[in-house]
Scaffold this motif. Structure first.
Motif, short mmCIF file in Angstrom:
data_model
loop_
_atom_site.label_atom_id
_atom_site.label_comp_id
_atom_site.label_asym_id
_atom_site.label_seq_id
_atom_site.Cartn_x
_atom_site.Cartn_y
_atom_site.Cartn_z
N LEU A 1 56.58 44.05 37.65
CA LEU A 1 55.46 43.77 38.54
C LEU A 1 55.16 42.27 38.55
O LEU A 1 54.85 41.70 39.60
N THR B 1 55.31 39.62 41.69
CA THR B 1 54.13 38.80 42.00
C THR B 1 54.51 37.34 42.14
O THR B 1 54.02 36.63 43.04
N TRP C 1 49.19 48.84 43.19
CA TRP C 1 49.92 47.82 42.45
C TRP C 1 50.92 47.10 43.33
O TRP C 1 51.21 45.92 43.12
N SER D 1 50.75 43.08 43.87
CA SER D 1 51.86 42.16 43.66
C SER D 1 52.00 41.15 44.80
O SER D 1 52.60 40.09 44.62
#
Length: 251
Positions: free
Chosen positions: A113, A117, A173, A177
């Motif tokens: 993750l 990002t 999520w 990101s």
């Protein structure tokens, strides 16, 4: 006053960049209909995520080369060093329980993750720099990145959901990101020359980190659940699909 605020160039840059982040969550939608995640599906999912990430990585490298080849290579090296050091740090901390944080069972998901990002920072700069050129060109690039983010959200979900993350958390999520995109688009729009100069480094950094993650974690785990021929097939299919998608997008 409200209409003037909404029509202001800086507001439009933020809203279009925010759109690119939100569309990432669409990649998790298929998992609302997939209820049974078998070991075989987990292996194929990791293989497909690997292919998507590889195709995206080489796309970033190619884009970086167009501006500065050596800065892109330097960014790739920095990305590999960063992710290796991060991995060693997480291992030294012992078994990190991330279940409460992301609803899954593996600390590697947290690193994955993080890499996605980092990738989003570069995309946010791209949006801001594009809008600084012309509004029309900025809208085109924002829409292109928004569509491009859907398979990125799918790649994130392919890693997270089979490991125990709920589809709704995968949506949030995935969007999280990509939140650096609207955050970085504004300063890149305001200080275009400064951000444009270092964009290749950011692109290379994200690519290097993703390539390491593919071969150090995703592919080995896919091979634990599926035969090598099956893994190779799904990696290849994902690379071809992502490459064809990028070609269609460019036209």
């Amino acid at each position: 006053m409200d209409l003037e605020f909404l029509s202001a160039p800086i507001t439009q840059v933020f809203l279009y960049a925010l759109l690119t982040a939100v569309t990432t969550g669409l990649g998790a939608v298929p998992f609302f209909f997939i209820k049974d995640v078998s070991p075989s599906l987990l292996g194929k999912s990791n293989a497909a995520a690997s292919g998507l990430m590889l195709a995206a990585s080489f796309s970033l490298i190619r884009e970086g080369y167009n501006a500065s080849e050596w800065m892109t290579i330097g960014g790739m090296l920095a990305g590999v060093v960063l992710v290796v050091l991060s991995h060693k740090w997480m291992e030294s901390r012992g078994e990190v329980d991330v279940k409460d944080l992301i609803g899954g069972k593996r600390k590697q998901m947290l690193m994955f993750l993080g890499i996605m990002t980092v990738h989003s920072f570069a995309e946010g700069v791209s949006v801001g720099v594009s809008f600084a050129s012309t509004m029309e060109f900025g809208v085109f690039i924002a829409i292109a990145i928004a569509i491009h983010n859907i398979p990125e959200g799918l790649a994130i979900s392919l890693v997270m959901v089979p490991q125990g993350t709920s589809p709704i958390k995968a949506v949030w999520w995935s969007i999280f990101s990509s939140l650096p995109q609207p955050l970085m688009a504004i300063p890149a729009f305001l200080f275009v020359e400064v951000f444009k100069e270092y964009l290749p480094f950011g692109l290379g950094l994200a690519a290097g980190a993703m390539i390491w993650m593919v071969f150090a974690d995703l592919v080995p785990e896919a091979l634990e659940k599926s035969e090598a021929k099956t893994v190779g097939l799904w990696v290849t299919i994902a690379v071809l699909a992502m490459s064809a998608f990028q070609v269609l997008l460019s036209h």
